[in-house]
Write a protein that holds these residues in place. Structure first.
Motif, PDB file in Angstrom:
ATOM      1  N   ALA A   1       0.843  -1.198   0.000  1.00  0.00           N
ATOM      2  CA  ALA A   1       0.000   0.000   0.000  1.00  0.00           C
ATOM      3  C   ALA A   1       0.876   1.245   0.000  1.00  0.00           C
ATOM      4  O   ALA A   1       1.991   1.232   0.519  1.00  0.00           O
ATOM      5  CB  ALA A   1      -0.926   0.004   1.210  1.00  0.00           C
ATOM      6  N   LEU A   2       0.334   2.309  -0.577  1.00  0.00           N
ATOM      7  CA  LEU A   2       1.010   3.604  -0.625  1.00  0.00           C
ATOM      8  C   LEU A   2       0.301   4.541   0.340  1.00  0.00           C
ATOM      9  O   LEU A   2      -0.821   4.970   0.083  1.00  0.00           O
ATOM     10  CB  LEU A   2       0.971   4.166  -2.050  1.00  0.00           C
ATOM     11  CG  LEU A   2       1.577   5.540  -2.256  1.00  0.00           C
ATOM     12  CD1 LEU A   2       3.057   5.556  -1.863  1.00  0.00           C
ATOM     13  CD2 LEU A   2       1.394   5.963  -3.701  1.00  0.00           C
ATOM     14  N   PRO A   3       0.933   4.850   1.474  1.00  0.00           N
ATOM     15  CA  PRO A   3       0.280   5.722   2.455  1.00  0.00           C
ATOM     16  C   PRO A   3       0.233   7.175   1.990  1.00  0.00           C
ATOM     17  O   PRO A   3       1.042   7.620   1.181  1.00  0.00           O
ATOM     18  CB  PRO A   3       1.168   5.597   3.705  1.00  0.00           C
ATOM     19  CG  PRO A   3       2.281   4.681   3.367  1.00  0.00           C
ATOM     20  CD  PRO A   3       2.200   4.338   1.936  1.00  0.00           C
ATOM     21  N   ASN A   4      -0.726   7.894   2.555  1.00  0.00           N
ATOM     22  CA  ASN A   4      -0.883   9.337   2.346  1.00  0.00           C
ATOM     23  C   ASN A   4      -1.117   9.729   0.894  1.00  0.00           C
ATOM     24  O   ASN A   4      -0.701  10.788   0.441  1.00  0.00           O
ATOM     25  CB  ASN A   4       0.304  10.101   2.942  1.00  0.00           C
ATOM     26  CG  ASN A   4       0.382   9.892   4.432  1.00  0.00           C
ATOM     27  OD1 ASN A   4      -0.614  10.023   5.141  1.00  0.00           O
ATOM     28  ND2 ASN A   4       1.554   9.517   4.918  1.00  0.00           N
ATOM     29  N   HIS A   5      -1.800   8.850   0.174  1.00  0.00           N
ATOM     30  CA  HIS A   5      -2.218   9.102  -1.197  1.00  0.00           C
ATOM     31  C   HIS A   5      -3.629   8.549  -1.372  1.00  0.00           C
ATOM     32  O   HIS A   5      -4.070   7.708  -0.597  1.00  0.00           O
ATOM     33  CB  HIS A   5      -1.280   8.427  -2.197  1.00  0.00           C
ATOM     34  CG  HIS A   5       0.053   9.084  -2.281  1.00  0.00           C
ATOM     35  ND1 HIS A   5       1.023   8.923  -1.323  1.00  0.00           N
ATOM     36  CD2 HIS A   5       0.567   9.918  -3.202  1.00  0.00           C
ATOM     37  CE1 HIS A   5       2.090   9.628  -1.657  1.00  0.00           C
ATOM     38  NE2 HIS A   5       1.843  10.240  -2.795  1.00  0.00           N
ATOM     39  N   ARG A   6      -4.310   9.032  -2.418  1.00  0.00           N
ATOM     40  CA  ARG A   6      -5.632   8.502  -2.727  1.00  0.00           C
ATOM     41  C   ARG A   6      -5.717   8.210  -4.209  1.00  0.00           C
ATOM     42  O   ARG A   6      -5.033   8.821  -5.022  1.00  0.00           O
ATOM     43  CB  ARG A   6      -6.737   9.463  -2.310  1.00  0.00           C
ATOM     44  CG  ARG A   6      -6.817  10.718  -3.121  1.00  0.00           C
ATOM     45  CD  ARG A   6      -7.958  11.631  -2.634  1.00  0.00           C
ATOM     46  NE  ARG A   6      -7.923  12.890  -3.336  1.00  0.00           N
ATOM     47  CZ  ARG A   6      -8.567  13.146  -4.461  1.00  0.00           C
ATOM     48  NH1 ARG A   6      -9.315  12.203  -5.012  1.00  0.00           N
ATOM     49  NH2 ARG A   6      -8.478  14.321  -5.039  1.00  0.00           N
ATOM     50  N   LEU A   7      -6.571   7.265  -4.547  1.00  0.00           N
ATOM     51  CA  LEU A   7      -6.786   6.865  -5.923  1.00  0.00           C
ATOM     52  C   LEU A   7      -7.931   7.677  -6.501  1.00  0.00           C
ATOM     53  O   LEU A   7      -8.985   7.815  -5.882  1.00  0.00           O
ATOM     54  CB  LEU A   7      -7.118   5.375  -5.976  1.00  0.00           C
ATOM     55  CG  LEU A   7      -7.212   4.732  -7.345  1.00  0.00           C
ATOM     56  CD1 LEU A   7      -5.884   4.824  -8.083  1.00  0.00           C
ATOM     57  CD2 LEU A   7      -7.636   3.284  -7.207  1.00  0.00           C
TER      58      LEU A   7
ATOM     59  N   PHE B   1      -8.659   6.604 -16.700  1.00  0.00           N
ATOM     60  CA  PHE B   1      -7.625   5.759 -16.112  1.00  0.00           C
ATOM     61  C   PHE B   1      -7.382   6.140 -14.660  1.00  0.00           C
ATOM     62  O   PHE B   1      -7.566   7.297 -14.272  1.00  0.00           O
ATOM     63  CB  PHE B   1      -6.318   5.902 -16.906  1.00  0.00           C
ATOM     64  CG  PHE B   1      -6.451   5.442 -18.320  1.00  0.00           C
ATOM     65  CD1 PHE B   1      -6.244   4.114 -18.646  1.00  0.00           C
ATOM     66  CD2 PHE B   1      -6.814   6.330 -19.317  1.00  0.00           C
ATOM     67  CE1 PHE B   1      -6.379   3.687 -19.957  1.00  0.00           C
ATOM     68  CE2 PHE B   1      -6.956   5.913 -20.631  1.00  0.00           C
ATOM     69  CZ  PHE B   1      -6.741   4.587 -20.954  1.00  0.00           C
ATOM     70  N   PRO B   2      -6.932   5.166 -13.831  1.00  0.00           N
ATOM     71  CA  PRO B   2      -6.619   5.474 -12.436  1.00  0.00           C
ATOM     72  C   PRO B   2      -5.354   6.326 -12.341  1.00  0.00           C
ATOM     73  O   PRO B   2      -4.447   6.203 -13.169  1.00  0.00           O
ATOM     74  CB  PRO B   2      -6.411   4.100 -11.798  1.00  0.00           C
ATOM     75  CG  PRO B   2      -6.099   3.185 -12.924  1.00  0.00           C
ATOM     76  CD  PRO B   2      -6.730   3.753 -14.152  1.00  0.00           C
ATOM     77  N   ILE B   3      -5.315   7.168 -11.323  1.00  0.00           N
ATOM     78  CA  ILE B   3      -4.147   7.995 -11.045  1.00  0.00           C
ATOM     79  C   ILE B   3      -4.119   8.280  -9.552  1.00  0.00           C
ATOM     80  O   ILE B   3      -5.164   8.275  -8.889  1.00  0.00           O
ATOM     81  CB  ILE B   3      -4.154   9.293 -11.890  1.00  0.00           C
ATOM     82  CG1 ILE B   3      -2.759   9.918 -11.951  1.00  0.00           C
ATOM     83  CG2 ILE B   3      -5.220  10.257 -11.420  1.00  0.00           C
ATOM     84  CD1 ILE B   3      -2.577  10.902 -13.085  1.00  0.00           C
ATOM     85  N   VAL B   4      -2.927   8.496  -9.003  1.00  0.00           N
ATOM     86  CA  VAL B   4      -2.764   8.693  -7.564  1.00  0.00           C
ATOM     87  C   VAL B   4      -2.375  10.143  -7.283  1.00  0.00           C
ATOM     88  O   VAL B   4      -1.563  10.722  -7.989  1.00  0.00           O
ATOM     89  CB  VAL B   4      -1.688   7.727  -7.017  1.00  0.00           C
ATOM     90  CG1 VAL B   4      -1.253   8.085  -5.626  1.00  0.00           C
ATOM     91  CG2 VAL B   4      -2.221   6.310  -7.038  1.00  0.00           C
ATOM     92  N   GLN B   5      -2.971  10.687  -6.225  1.00  0.00           N
ATOM     93  CA  GLN B   5      -2.647  12.038  -5.762  1.00  0.00           C
ATOM     94  C   GLN B   5      -2.373  11.980  -4.268  1.00  0.00           C
ATOM     95  O   GLN B   5      -2.884  11.114  -3.558  1.00  0.00           O
ATOM     96  CB  GLN B   5      -3.807  12.985  -6.015  1.00  0.00           C
ATOM     97  CG  GLN B   5      -4.136  13.163  -7.474  1.00  0.00           C
ATOM     98  CD  GLN B   5      -5.350  14.028  -7.688  1.00  0.00           C
ATOM     99  OE1 GLN B   5      -6.248  14.087  -6.855  1.00  0.00           O
ATOM    100  NE2 GLN B   5      -5.391  14.691  -8.819  1.00  0.00           N
TER     101      GLN B   5
END
Length: 102
Positions: free
Chosen positions: A30-36, A46-50
């Motif tokens: 998992a990538l903490p402190n980000h949202r999909l 398409f999915p992207i993370v911020q």
């Protein structure tokens, strides 16, 4: 070793076969402190993370060769930026983020 964290289309077998010539074996992380979220670009949504404090993005971690990482770079569009991150497991990996998040 080169690690890549994937939360989207790079998890699809058809994409892996087209980009890397093989099916990748991943393990959950998992990538903490980000949202999909999603982004609309030519060809679809398409999915992207911020960045997003307190949130977490689930995905898979893959081990790649330098040539495979270059193939992943070629696959991802200009809306994405590849950055090194620390995952929940403590492993450092590359991930494709929104350019705004990078």
């Amino acid at each position: 070793m080169i690690f890549l964290f994937s939360y989207g289309t790079l998890q699809l077998e058809r994409v892996q076969l087209a980009q890397f010539g093989r099916r990748l074996e991943g393990r959950p992380d998992a990538l903490p402190n980000h949202r999909l979220t999603t982004i609309k670009i030519t060809g679809g949504t398409f999915p992207i993370v911020q960045r997003s404090p307190g949130d977490e993005v689930l995905g898979l971690i893959y081990q790649l060769s330098p040539a495979e990482l270059a193939a992943a770079d070629a696959y991802e569009g200009v809306e994405y930026a590849r950055r090194l991150v620390t995952l929940k497991s403590g492993l450092t990996a590359w991930v494709y983020l929104s350019k705004e998040a990078a």
